[in-house]
Design an enzyme around this catalytic site. Structure first.
Site: not given
Length: 238
Positions: A149, A217, A224, A227, A233
């Site tokens: 990563k 999120c 939400c 969003c 979603c």
């Protein structure tokens, strides 16, 4: 805020592209305190070293805490650790290599696993003093404390080479929430994202989803209502 075309809106990739559009209007911690934010660097080598150190410190640590630790390293490493002719202040390979682990640890004491990271940082600086900063994945992941990563982000931000998608907890969580992948761990998520996401999106997808995960999120009680894809979603609370 703009909107994606009708064709782009189809499927999970379309949901991601709409998140990408919304992110243009959101300033998140990763945008102002992430690994690519390298104030006061005097040389390209110093900038790349800053990025590597920031990535090492970032695991299990919020960007705000990592950013503060970086500032403490720049300010508090002893001048006696600098080599002759080296500019005063700053965070350099030589100053870290010549510093005691105890002093490094004091500078980064607020980051997660600071004892281990202090020891690894000292070892990394000693290696880089002899071999120079790495430019290949195999050399990066051979450094203590540096995994895939971090190495992928370093390649992107320090070397301007995007060779894969760096996946952290935010990228893993959101990719699964919107149905872009169906995976149980970050490495599986990385492989699947590299399969389904167009390569032109690889460079920015980490920043976009990390910032979205920090602000909208979030892991618990996602916002939400704020969003852009709340009505479509599959994980929406609406």
């Amino acid at each position: 805020m703009g909107s994606a075309s009708g064709e782009e809106r189809e499927g999970p990739l379309g949901l991601y592209l709409e998140i990408k559009m919304q992110r243009k209007d959101i300033v998140s911690p990763v945008d102002t305190m992430g690994c690519s934010i390298t104030p006061s660097c005097r040389t390209e080598e110093e900038r790349r070293f800053h990025i590597l150190v920031s990535l090492l410190l970032s695991s299990q640590t919020k960007d705000e805490v990592t950013y503060e630790a970086m500032a403490r390293l720049r300010k508090l490493l002893p001048e006696s650790a600098a080599t002759d002719g080296e500019a005063r202040g700053g965070l350099t390979i030589e100053r870290v290599a010549n510093s005691d682990v105890k002093h490094i640890n004091e500078c980064i004491k607020k980051v997660g696993f600071h004892n281990r990271k202090a020891a690894n940082l000292k070892k990394i600086a000693e290696i880089l003093r002899e071999k120079g900063l790495p430019r290949e994945m195999k050399d990066l992941i051979s450094l203590p404390g540096i995994g895939n990563k971090m190495a992928l982000l370093y390649m992107s931000h320090a070397c301007n080479r995007t060779v894969g998608i760096s996946v952290d907890t935010h990228v893993h969580r959101i990719s699964n929430r919107i149905g872009l992948v169906r995976t149980r761990d970050v490495e599986s998520t990385r492989r699947e994202l590299e399969r389904v996401v167009p390569r032109k999106e690889w460079k920015t997808i980490n920043n976009i989803l990390v910032g979205f995960g920090q602000t909208i999120c979030v892991a618990k009680r996602p916002r939400c209502e704020e969003c852009c894809i709340r009505g479509r979603c599959p994980s929406s609370l609406f």
